[in-house]
Design an enzyme around this catalytic site. Structure first.
Site, PDB file in Angstrom:
ATOM      1  CG  ASN A   9      -1.735   1.232   1.387  1.00 34.25           C
ATOM      2  OD1 ASN A   9      -1.825   2.043   0.456  1.00 34.25           O
ATOM      3  ND2 ASN A   9      -2.355   1.408   2.557  1.00 34.25           N
ATOM      4  CD1 TRP A  10       3.700   1.197  -2.882  1.00 41.11           C
ATOM      5  CD2 TRP A  10       3.655   2.428  -4.757  1.00 41.11           C
ATOM      6  NE1 TRP A  10       4.514   0.585  -3.808  1.00 41.11           N
ATOM      7  CE2 TRP A  10       4.502   1.323  -4.974  1.00 41.11           C
ATOM      8  CE3 TRP A  10       3.463   3.343  -5.805  1.00 41.11           C
ATOM      9  CZ2 TRP A  10       5.164   1.109  -6.179  1.00 41.11           C
ATOM     10  CZ3 TRP A  10       4.113   3.127  -7.016  1.00 41.11           C
ATOM     11  CH2 TRP A  10       4.957   2.025  -7.187  1.00 41.11           C
ATOM     12  CE  LYS A  11      -0.137   3.456   4.793  1.00 38.58           C
ATOM     13  NZ  LYS A  11      -0.087   3.654   6.237  1.00 38.58           N
ATOM     14  CG  HIS A  95      -6.037   2.100   5.046  1.00 40.20           C
ATOM     15  ND1 HIS A  95      -5.581   3.061   5.918  1.00 40.20           N
ATOM     16  CD2 HIS A  95      -5.041   1.202   4.897  1.00 40.20           C
ATOM     17  CE1 HIS A  95      -4.335   2.742   6.277  1.00 40.20           C
ATOM     18  NE2 HIS A  95      -3.985   1.623   5.678  1.00 40.20           N
ATOM     19  CD  GLU A 165      -3.557  -2.435   7.393  1.00 38.72           C
ATOM     20  OE1 GLU A 165      -2.386  -2.605   7.044  1.00 38.72           O
ATOM     21  OE2 GLU A 165      -4.221  -1.443   7.062  1.00 38.72           O
ATOM     22  CB  SER A 213       4.963  -1.364  11.720  1.00 39.92           C
ATOM     23  OG  SER A 213       4.379  -0.130  11.987  1.00 39.92           O
ATOM     24  N   GLY A 234       2.801  -1.242   4.306  1.00 38.32           N
ATOM     25  CA  GLY A 234       2.755   0.182   3.961  1.00 38.32           C
ATOM     26  C   GLY A 234       4.144   0.723   3.729  1.00 38.32           C
TER      27      GLY A 234
END
Ligand code: PEP
Length: 255
Positions: A9-11, A95, A165, A213, A234
């Protein structure tokens, strides 16, 4: 059983298309020998078109959100059909960073149904902000799952991935704490029970993954002892080398 899955997930990163292509290219290069791990990268939607044109049969692309209407007067929205038509095959929904800005289970439920109709595979994120001694966070997870999956047809549920998450373990959470593989395993057992109560034997076809993380140092521990079918990554997915390491660890652990 489906392959294990590693999702990046590159955000809202990186800042330029050039950097996005470089990062993606680095992962493509690193995963040429991967056979038994499914790999998904979810970049900002604006980069999807370009990245689908990079030649690779190892990596699928996903979006980070999709609206629940197909088309029309919805300024600023992108529909599941549009994402599918451009080449996305997965979509992250619910999310915590969107929930924190007001997205509720009811909306997420509509997006899940619409995304499934569009042919996308939803990655439904659930997780508690914090853990309390009375364990009420279990109820919160139950409500998130039940409300987000309300009315979803049993024959489509195998397309949905649940990403557990815990928000308190996500890299950008202030004063974050490390979650353990045990925290993950306990919650995965609980989630499996909710899913099987709701969908019966078909629920076993759903993959449950962990995110919070994860890095190249603890990935193996979560994969081996966290009870999961993969990982949502992430921060570490913004570094091609680290992300490829996590994928290789998953590949080795699946043998
Ligand atoms: C996430 O927010 O989806 C996530 C997994 O982030 P990170 O790995 O940076 O905690």
């Amino acid at each position: 059983m489906s392959k294990k899955i590693i999702i990046g997930n590159w955000k809202m990163n990186p800042l330029t298309l050039k950097e996005a292509e470089k990062l993606f290219g680095g992962v493509v290069k690193g995963v040429s020998i991967i056979k038994n791990t499914e790999i998904v990268i979810c970049p900002p939607s604006i980069y999807l078109d370009k990245l689908t044109k990079v030649r690779t049969n190892k990596i699928k692309l996903g979006a980070q959100n999709a609206f629940f209407e197909q088309s029309g007067a919805f300024t600023g929205r992108i529909s599941g059909e549009m994402l599918y038509n451009i080449g996305a095959r997965y979509v992250i929904l619910g999310h915590s960073e969107r929930r924190a800005r007001g997205e509720g289970n009811n909306n997420i439920n509509k997006k899940i149904k619409a995304s499934l109709s569009a042919g996308l595979r939803p990655i439904l994120c659930v997780g508690e902000d914090m853990r309390d001694e009375s364990h009420s966070y279990f109820n919160l997870i139950k409500t998130q799952i039940e409300e987000c999956l309300f009315g979803v047809s049993r024959n489509l549920i195998s397309k949905i991935i649940i990403a557990y998450e815990p928000v308190w373990a996500i890299s950008t959470t202030l004063n974050r704490k490390d979650a353990t593989a045990n925290d993950s395993r306990e919650m995965v057992i609980f989630i499996r029970k909710i899913l099987s109560d709701k969908f019966g034997a078909d629920a076993s076809k759903m993959r449950i993954i962990y995110g919070g993380s994860v890095n190249e140092k603890d990935a193996l521990e979560f994969l081996k002892n966290g009870g999961v079918d993969g990982l949502l990554v992430g921060r570490a997915s913004l570094n091609a080398e680290k992300f490829v390491d996590i994928i290789k660890i998953c590949e080795a652990s699946s043998k």
